[in-house]
Design a protein around this motif. Structure first.
Motif, PDB file in Angstrom:
ATOM      1  N   ILE A 308       0.834  -1.205   0.000  1.00 57.46           N
ATOM      2  CA  ILE A 308       0.000   0.000   0.000  1.00 57.46           C
ATOM      3  C   ILE A 308       0.869   1.254   0.000  1.00 57.46           C
ATOM      4  O   ILE A 308       0.585   2.223  -0.723  1.00 57.46           O
ATOM      5  N   ALA A 309       1.936   1.250   0.789  1.00 53.52           N
ATOM      6  CA  ALA A 309       2.838   2.406   0.818  1.00 53.52           C
ATOM      7  C   ALA A 309       3.456   2.647  -0.555  1.00 53.52           C
ATOM      8  O   ALA A 309       3.580   3.802  -1.011  1.00 53.52           O
ATOM      9  N   VAL A 312       0.764   4.234  -2.858  1.00 60.06           N
ATOM     10  CA  VAL A 312       0.579   5.670  -2.621  1.00 60.06           C
ATOM     11  C   VAL A 312       1.760   6.453  -3.176  1.00 60.06           C
ATOM     12  O   VAL A 312       1.588   7.510  -3.798  1.00 60.06           O
ATOM     13  N   ALA A 320      -4.531   1.804  -3.568  1.00 63.39           N
ATOM     14  CA  ALA A 320      -4.243   2.032  -2.150  1.00 63.39           C
ATOM     15  C   ALA A 320      -5.530   2.102  -1.339  1.00 63.39           C
ATOM     16  O   ALA A 320      -5.662   1.437  -0.297  1.00 63.39           O
ATOM     17  N   THR A 359      -1.138   5.553   5.885  1.00 60.29           N
ATOM     18  CA  THR A 359      -1.666   5.678   4.521  1.00 60.29           C
ATOM     19  C   THR A 359      -2.534   6.920   4.406  1.00 60.29           C
ATOM     20  O   THR A 359      -2.466   7.662   3.410  1.00 60.29           O
ATOM     21  N   ASP A 362      -0.275   9.909   4.159  1.00 62.51           N
ATOM     22  CA  ASP A 362       0.359   9.995   2.835  1.00 62.51           C
ATOM     23  C   ASP A 362      -0.631  10.472   1.775  1.00 62.51           C
ATOM     24  O   ASP A 362      -0.280  11.274   0.895  1.00 62.51           O
ATOM     25  N   CYS A 403     -10.037   5.064   4.031  1.00 64.59           N
ATOM     26  CA  CYS A 403      -9.247   4.990   5.261  1.00 64.59           C
ATOM     27  C   CYS A 403     -10.138   5.184   6.486  1.00 64.59           C
ATOM     28  O   CYS A 403     -10.014   4.460   7.487  1.00 64.59           O
TER      29      CYS A 403
END
Length: 551
Positions: A308-309, A312, A320, A359, A362, A403
């Motif tokens: 996921i990082a 992004v 993501a 996340t 970011d 999120c």
């Protein structure tokens, strides 16, 4: 093996060719007198040896198929040296028979030349057969099978086989390798399993990096093969290894899944990246609750966070956001299916305290400034700027919403677990810190309405903790970790009471469904903390009265 095979054959070809020319030119011409005996013996010997050797090869292949998978036969049949060797031996026998047939009608010199030629062909065929048998026997070992798999998983081969798999009679390019790995798991052959999984990860990574392969996110057989590999084949293999107690092998499978996901993110392949995250989600949801499986689950959560990082970082916002949602739904399903004795909930804290808040931060740093919230329905994830009924938000904004809903989802699952099991094993400090981090990140953004919804949800969790007679969410006081301004509290109260935001919605309703990328489906299970003395709205009104009294 191929290089040695070709070089040895070339040397033998040249040496025997020179010998044939010299011999046929200088040897005594008694050969024509015994040519029939020579040729008959040569044909009989070749035929007998060929039959015996190939019988042994067939038995070896049968043993391999019984140990690994019936589909292993395809690896042997697709070997070019298999067809080449049969062709060489067939030509050699045919040449000897042809020479025998014409021995009565050709001259002595020609016959001598043909007899030596038959011997030369026979020697050449025996050398080819030796190398072929040696290679086949090597391929019946785990190492040899894996070498062959590595040869068949070159990017162009994967694409070709994937396209051929559109015909139901053909196998998907990953079907045979995964079948062999699963058989090795049954045999608890750690080196073979780990190497096989590394081969799959590296080969797929190379496929994604190929410059001429740009359509992996479009509909097609290669895309279907990658989906099946990431979302089903690898997760099933990882679970099988974990169920067998092979933690190292499970970790190798997760590393391969991570490698594929990160490579896809770097190439901005949203769909393929999401497939890998769906695979991680399946692992998290389906693993058992023994100690070894719990460690594998934690490893899966950590590695999914890395994917996921990467997504992004490379502006794959859809992957993501949807990936966060996948992980939250599957983690919640895993929490919901536990009983009071299966109370190791630590690894889910990685999601609530680290992956989701980081996340979120970011994504906030990547969003455009000056986005208007006038028409955004943060509660339901809709944008009313163009239609009366609302449409989906833009990809960047929707990923932020994912999120929020994901953190709500896991928090709700934790509350329900405590109520159902009457267990106090949830570390609410980790959950509270995740909410507090998100709040602090939002205070530095221009998304005021989302900030109000976030704070409103914190207030709702505080309300549930207050209303619970069973001391649910003990040590889960989030309000002491944040310092909202009076102005923010006042505007949040107003938005809650006016119905502009609904902080209860995603805590009271669980997201369900196997298609995690489509619209939400809502559970019909009871809301958490059902026995309440007052409503949340009354609780907010009481807080307003207390705040006014303090002033």
């Amino acid at each position: 093996m191929k290089v040695e095979f070709k070089s040895d054959i070339a040397v033998v070809w040249v040496i025997m060719g020179i010998f044939m020319i010299l011999a046929s030119a200088t040897i005594d011409y008694k050969i024509p007198e015994i040519s029939t005996d020579i040729l008959t013996t040569l044909v009989a010997a070749q035929t007998t040896i060929f039959a015996i050797v190939f019988s042994v090869v067939v038995v070896a292949v049968q043993l391999s198929t019984s140990r690994y998978s019936p589909r292993v036969v395809g690896l042997f049949k697709s070997d070019k040296e298999y067809k080449t060797t049969i062709g060489i031996f067939g030509v050699s026998i045919l040449f000897s028979l042809s020479t025998l047939y014409v021995s009565e009608i050709v001259g002595k010199t020609t016959l001598s030349f043909l007899v030596f030629g038959s011997g030369w062909f026979a020697g050449f065929a025996f050398i080819a057969l030796y190398h072929f048998v040696d290679k086949i026997l090597e391929q019946t070992t785990p190492e040899g099978i894996l070498d062959r798999i590595e040869e068949t998983l070159e990017p162009n081969d994967i694409v070709k086989k994937a396209e051929e798999a559109a015909d139901s009679t053909k196998n998907d390019p990953y079907l045979v390798p995964v079948s062999i790995i699963n058989s090795s798991i049954t045999d608890q052959d750690t080196p073979a399993v780990c190497r096989g999984l590394r081969i799959i990860g590296s080969s797929t990574e190379n496929l994604i990096k190929e410059e001429n392969i740009t359509e992996l996110d479009n509909d097609g057989q290669v895309k279907n093969s990658l989906e099946e590999l990431c979302a089903n084949r690898l997760p099933n293999t990882i679970k099988k290894a974990a169920d067998t107690g092979l933690q190292q092998e499970s970790s190798s499978g997760l590393s391969s899944l991570e490698k594929v996901g990160k490579a896809a993110a770097k190439e901005n392949l949203e769909t393929t990246t999401l497939y890998s995250l769906q695979g991680f989600g399946k692992v998290i949801s389906t693993l058992e609750f023994d100690k070894a499986s719990e460690e594998v689950r934690g490893d899966a959560i950590e590695k999914s966070g890395n994917v996921i990082a990467e997504a992004v970082e490379n502006d794959c916002f859809k992957a993501a956001g949807s990936g966060i949602r996948v992980l939250a739904i599957e983690a919640s399903n895993s929490i919901e299916t536990r009983d009071s004795t299966q109370n190791n909930l630590f690894h889910y804290s990685i999601l609530t305290m680290k992956i989701i808040p980081e996340t979120f931060d970011d994504l906030l740093s990547k969003k455009e400034d000056g986005i208007s919230e006038q028409y955004i329905d943060w509660t339901h994830g809709l944008d009313h700027s163009t239609t009366d009924n609302g449409q989906k938000m833009s990809t960047e904004i929707r990923s932020l919403w994912y999120c929020y809903t994901s953190l709500s989802q896991i928090t709700s699952a934790h509350i329900r677990y405590e109520e159902k099991s009457d267990s106090r094993q949830v570390n609410w400090g980790f959950v509270a810190e995740g909410w507090a981090k998100g709040f602090r990140f939002l205070t530095n953004s221009d998304l005021d309405l989302l900030l109000q919804l976030w704070l409103g949800t914190i207030l709702y969790l505080d309300y549930l903790r207050f209303e619970s007679v069973n001391h649910v969410m003990k040590n889960g006081n989030i309000m002491i970790r944040i310092d909202p301004s009076d102005e923010l509290l006042s505007s949040t109260y107003d938005s809650i009471l006016s119905g502009e935001i609904d902080p209860q919605y995603h805590i009271d309703n669980l997201q369900l469904g196997s298609d995690h990328v489509s619209d939400i489906s809502i559970s019909t299970s009871p809301r958490p903390v059902t026995d309440r003395d007052c409503s949340f709205e009354e609780y907010i009104e009481n807080k307003i009265e207390r705040d006014c009294a303090e002033i």
